[in-house]
Enzyme design. Structure first.
Site, PDB file in Angstrom:
ATOM      1  N   PRO A   2       6.240   0.844   3.370  1.00 17.06           N
ATOM      2  CA  PRO A   2       6.676  -0.004   2.251  1.00 17.06           C
ATOM      3  C   PRO A   2       6.542  -1.489   2.583  1.00 17.06           C
ATOM      4  CG  PRO A   2       8.323   1.676   2.759  1.00 17.06           C
ATOM      5  CD  PRO A   2       7.295   1.729   3.850  1.00 17.06           C
ATOM      6  N   GLU A   3       6.031  -2.252   1.628  1.00 14.00           N
ATOM      7  CA  GLU A   3       5.894  -3.696   1.784  1.00 14.00           C
ATOM      8  C   GLU A   3       6.784  -4.381   0.739  1.00 14.00           C
ATOM      9  OE1 GLU A   3       1.724  -4.821   1.964  1.00 14.00           O
ATOM     10  OE2 GLU A   3       1.187  -2.919   2.886  1.00 14.00           O
TER      11      GLU A   3
END
Ligand SMILES: [Zn+2]
Length: 266
Positions: A2-3
């Site tokens: 996840p960013e």
């Protein structure tokens, strides 16, 4: 992993769903993800606390509590937050006083949960560069002009700018028409401007679609994020470029798989 868009999606969804709720009990099914303090203290100090605010710094979620402490959650590779949860795959379950549960899942156990007196003192947080949405085009151009490193690893460097990882760096550079191996310092004024524009547009658009579910990431509801269908280069090796039909290339850059169009990105 996840960013920024995925973590921001979770932040907004947590804000809507758990702010004001009181944690009745914490069930720890796998202690490895709890980095600080010890498990018993973690459980004891969370019981009875109400969630007052949800914040995000780079890829870290911060739940501020009525006790003055904060719970920081770094999802790393495979962390998930699901609400309301059923406890089935969870490593840690937060049971609220209304009977609902927030599940923290993490297949690979790389995630990091911490209960802290002051989240600002966390070394990881202190080492972060500015948030993309807090920068002006001018500041961003100035930051680039003094860096001789290659542009893609630079965009992923959390001390330079926070929240961008491998996937979004590739998408941003494709849309800006910039080759991932260009040196930041040699970009023209116009390229820097375009890059800034794409950093903002890509991240905002990804948030609008709830992030990209390319691996384990899911939204708070357990549903997948929809931005993957708007990817233009990431994970498209050998497929025709959506602009010029040239096959998308994949190289390793800074140890990470890097996708780009050899014709559109110069
Ligand atoms: Zn192309």
């Amino acid at each position: 992993m996840p960013e920024l868009p995925e973590v921001e999606t979770l932040k907004r969804e947590l804000e809507k769903n758990i702010v004001g709720k009181r944690i009745r009990q914490v069930c720890v099914h796998h202690p490895a993800v709890i980095r600080q303090p010890g498990v018993e203290k973690f459980k004891k100090e969370l019981a009875g606390a109400t969630v007052t605010h949800v914040l995000r710094k780079a890829k870290v979620l911060i739940l501020e509590l009525s006790t003055g402490k904060s719970l920081t959650i770094h999802l790393k590779m495979t962390g998930q937050l699901v609400y309301p949860g059923n406890g089935k795959a969870s490593r840690v379950s937060f049971l609220f006083s209304d009977g609902k549960t927030l599940d923290f899942n993490d297949q690979r156990l790389f995630a990091e949960l911490r209960l802290l007196d002051d989240w600002r003192s966390l070394p990881f947080i202190q080492g972060l560069g500015p948030e993309p949405f807090e920068l002006t085009a001018q500041q961003f151009a100035q930051m680039l002009s003094v860096k001789k490193t290659k542009i893609k690893p630079l965009l992923m460097d959390q001390a330079f700018i926070s929240g961008i990882g491998n996937l979004y760096a590739a998408e941003i550079l494709f849309r800006a028409g910039i080759h991932p191996e260009r040196s930041a310092a040699v970009l023209t004024g116009r390229e820097k401007e375009e890059l800034f524009k794409q950093v903002n547009e890509v991240l905002r658009q990804a948030i609008r679609y709830g992030g990209s579910s390319v691996d384990e990431y899911v939204r708070l509801s357990g549903k997948r994020g929809d931005y993957k269908k708007y990817h233009k280069v990431y994970d498209r090796e050998g497929l025709p470029c959506l602009s010029c039909k040239t096959p998308i290339k994949r190289t390793a850059l800074g140890g990470r798989g890097t996708y780009f169009c050899p014709r559109c990105q110069v």
